[in-house]
Write an enzyme that holds these catalytic residues in place. Structure first.
Site, PDB file in Angstrom:
ATOM      1  CG  ASP A   1      -1.818   1.193   1.305  1.00  0.00           C
ATOM      2  OD1 ASP A   1      -2.672   1.323   0.409  1.00  0.00           O
ATOM      3  OD2 ASP A   1      -1.669   1.997   2.239  1.00  0.00           O
TER       4      ASP A   1
ATOM      5  CD  GLU B   1      -2.471   2.483  -3.411  1.00  0.00           C
ATOM      6  OE1 GLU B   1      -3.465   3.214  -3.545  1.00  0.00           O
ATOM      7  OE2 GLU B   1      -1.799   2.451  -2.373  1.00  0.00           O
TER       8      GLU B   1
END
Length: 699
Positions: A379, A432
């Site tokens: 993330d 990401e």
């Protein structure tokens, strides 16, 4: 106030104990624990990598052990690896481990707190006394406090009482705890990750499923809101209950992988799991570590891979967690220009500190090792890469070269990826990352960050914007829908339609589409047709597969009741068919990251808002031609060039009546004509249905 320690004792030399013992929890009162031995019915002893069960009856202890015995699981080599940032299995050493020592079952505790002057274990076993069970500070410079406490078994809640060098008194949960109390309680729990796995077949073959030339279609799930018991909507399903519900659903829908938003322990449920406090613990909201393992095992038994969201970018400032762990900025960067995240009001790891890199990489490998995870989706990588991320001028400091790149974070990400692929080469790491940073999915030895894949955020943004336009205006935005193919092969891209696009007032995927109800559904079926035939792997957030009308609400179950209606049934059938198409047609995945796998046939027809392109695999016989009509106008006798002569048959049509379409199709196989069209020697005349994607293949 706890008594100040003035003397440290070295760990007892040459005393050996099994690495772990799975023991029954003692039921004797706290006052009796100092003199009575535990007599477990069965124990599980882990030696090296082999786990065996033994039946053992312990002999009474002749001489009672001290409240805390000096004992260590660390070798000098362990310490040198830890201090150099190269110990990637710290979870085998730090934390709490039930062992047998001198014939007594108890728990070994070890915690890193280099700036503490006193550390003790407090819990239910001692009435949460801060000073009765002090740990020993190792004689080296590691900053590790450790000790063996007899008669403490699995299920015991505990914390560390830490008195900092400044005199500050703290109560901290264990950073390496394998289980935590269910929030809002914050104590750690003595536990293990022992499990007899039954997924050998998957583990032996998962390299084939995770390969970059294999189909890779991911279903993204927030565990707490995928579904809840209709009779008790405020209660979560457990990991075990979800195994009976989620596994067959994902298999039926045809996804190859499932991705869980963070299931590591987190104190604040509305963070969706992205504010992690217990990095080594599966959230107790949903059950035990072994129940999560059962869920993952069930997915593997059905041929489905499991990806876990992993958050090395930041952590919350809760008093019981990592923040100022020993009274100093131990885990977070001391300079708040590097150590505080202004968007999330959280704290950023100090990637330049060796022990922190070892902590994070150990954590990544822990989930791949103990939980058999098939990949990690990392993330907020963009926030790690840049010193000025979400900061104004003057709120950040350039690196030694005057740039805005965070060199320490970049070095960490490279080391993380190398460690993952060295230890678990048949897994995938996915970034990401939303910027144009070069080489995110290129190998480290070629100068890249080393990720296996990168989210194609530009594709997601441009595609959603384009489909939000009324079809009559799309000819003026034609470049938005074709732009992604200019850079599609610069990285190993995954096409995401993620949770971030259906929250905070953005609306659901369905309600982003223009027009009346029929057009909204047709547009969304068309968008998915574009997604599944575009180069790259796929990710779809839960609820989008059946066109949920409301945006995602983490506090409630998905709107499963809408599946009573034919339009939503048709959308689910479309996604199911697209997954089948994607997995069954090699041209759609064999060269998904290679420019040789894509060819424009007609990408410039802005006036008609029609796209025609070919996808190619290793065998030209498997070529497919895709036609997308971005308007509600039916096109009859529309000529397109094709890649070879022969009969071309329609193998997918998003306007099929089974998908709640109008049923305009190309029924019979169409023979090519020797008419040069779109720069090709052979062409066919087809009918293009309204707001639809059609796929042709030689029959």
């Amino acid at each position: 106030m706890a008594k100040k320690t003035t003397k440290t004792e070295p760990a007892a030399p040459k005393e050996k104990a099994p690495k772990a013992v799975k023991a029954a929890k003692p039921k004797t009162p706290a006052a009796e624990k100092a003199t009575k031995a535990v007599k477990p019915k069965a124990t599980t002893v882990t030696k090296a990598s082999k786990t065996v069960k033994t039946e053992k009856l312990l002999k009474p202890v002749v001489e009672p052990l001290k409240a805390v015995e000096s004992y260590s699981r660390f070798t000098d080599f362990d310490i040198s690896l830890f201090q150099s940032g190269k110990h990637y299995k710290l979870y085998e050493k730090l934390g709490s481990h039930v062992i047998e020592y001198k014939g007594v079952v108890g728990t070994y505790f070890a915690v890193w707190a280099p700036n503490a002057q006193f550390v003790a274990v407090m819990g239910g076993f001692n009435g949460w006394n801060r000073g009765s069970h002090a740990l020993y500070n190792r004689w080296d410079t590691s900053g590790i406090w450790e000790g063996f406490i007899p008669h403490i078994g699995h299920g015991e809640a505990y914390k560390y009482f830490i008195k900092s060098s400044s005199g500050e008194e703290l109560e901290k949960a264990d950073p390496f705890a394998l289980r935590w109390e269910e929030p809002p309680r914050t104590a750690s729990i003595v536990a293990d990750t022992y499990y007899e796995w039954k997924d050998k077949e998957w583990m032996a073959k998962r390299k084939e499923h995770n390969a970059l030339n294999a189909p890779y279609s991911v279903y993204e799930v927030h565990f707490g809101s995928w579904a809840r018991n209709p009779e008790s909507p405020d209660e979560f399903y457990t990991y075990e209950q979800m195994a009976d519900k989620l596994v067959p659903y994902v298999k039926d829908m045809g996804f190859t992988h499932i991705e869980f938003m963070p299931i590591m322990e987190h104190p604040y449920y509305p963070s969706w799991g992205y504010q992690v406090s217990g990095y080594f613990a599966a959230s107790s909201r949903y059950g035990t570590p072994q129940q999560l393992m059962l869920l993952i095992e069930r997915f593997h038994q059905e041929g489905i891979g499991v990806i876990l969201d992993w958050v090395p970018s930041h952590f919350p400032g809760d008093a019981h967690s990592l923040y100022r762990f020993d009274g100093t900025h131990l885990y977070e960067h001391e300079d708040l220009r590097k150590g505080f995240h202004p968007d999330w009001k959280s704290y950023i790891f100090n990637y330049g500190r060796n022990e922190i890199r070892a902590f994070l990489i150990s954590n990544a490998l822990f989930w791949l090792d103990r939980y058999h995870a098939d990949g990690l989706r990392v993330d907020a990588v963009a926030s790690m890469l840049y010193l000025d991320y979400s900061r104004n001028q003057g709120e950040w400091e350039p690196n030694i070269y005057g740039g805005n790149e965070n060199l320490e974070a970049i070095a960490f990400l490279k080391e993380f990826n190398e460690a993952c692929y060295n230890h678990f080469p048949d897994t995938q790491t996915i970034a990401e990352e939303s910027t144009s940073f070069t080489g995110v999915s290129k190998p480290v030895y070629l100068g890249g960050l080393g990720f296996g894949m990168k989210w194609m955020m530009g594709w997601m943004h441009d595609t959603i914007n384009y489909f939000g336009e009324d079809p009559i205006n799309r000819k003026y935005h034609h470049n938005e829908i074709t732009f992604s193919l200019i850079y599609a092969f610069t990285e190993n891209f995954m096409l995401p339609l993620s949770h971030d696009e259906v929250v905070y007032g953005k609306g659901s995927m369905l309600r982003k589409m223009p027009g009346d109800e029929w057009q909204q559904f047709a547009n969304l079926r068309l968008l998915y047709s574009f997604m599944f035939t575009h180069p790259g792997t796929k990710l779809l957030f839960m609820g989008a597969e059946f066109a949920q009308g409301t945006e995602w609400n983490y506090q409630h179950s998905l709107d499963w009741h809408v599946m009573e209606y034919p339009n939503h049934q048709g959308m689910a059938a479309t996604v199911k068919a697209l997954n089948h198409l994607y997995k069954s047609e090699p041209a759609l995945y064999e060269k998904g990251f290679d420019h040789d796998g894509f060819e424009w046939i007609d990408g410039g027809n802005a006036d008609d808002s029609i796209l025609v392109y070919a996808r190619k695999g290793n065998d030209p016989k498997n070529d497919v031609v895709i036609v997308l009509n971005m308007t509600p106008v039916v096109r009859h006798d529309f000529r397109i060039g094709v890649t070879a002569e022969g009969k071309w048959k329609e193998i997918f049509n998003s306007d099929d009546k089974a998908y709640w379409g109008t049923g305009v199709d190309n029924g019979k196989a169409i023979q090519t004509e020797a008419v040069n069209w779109h720069g090709r020697d052979n062409s066919i005349k087809i009918t293009i249905p309204p707001l639809a994607g059609v796929v042709f293949k030689r029959s």
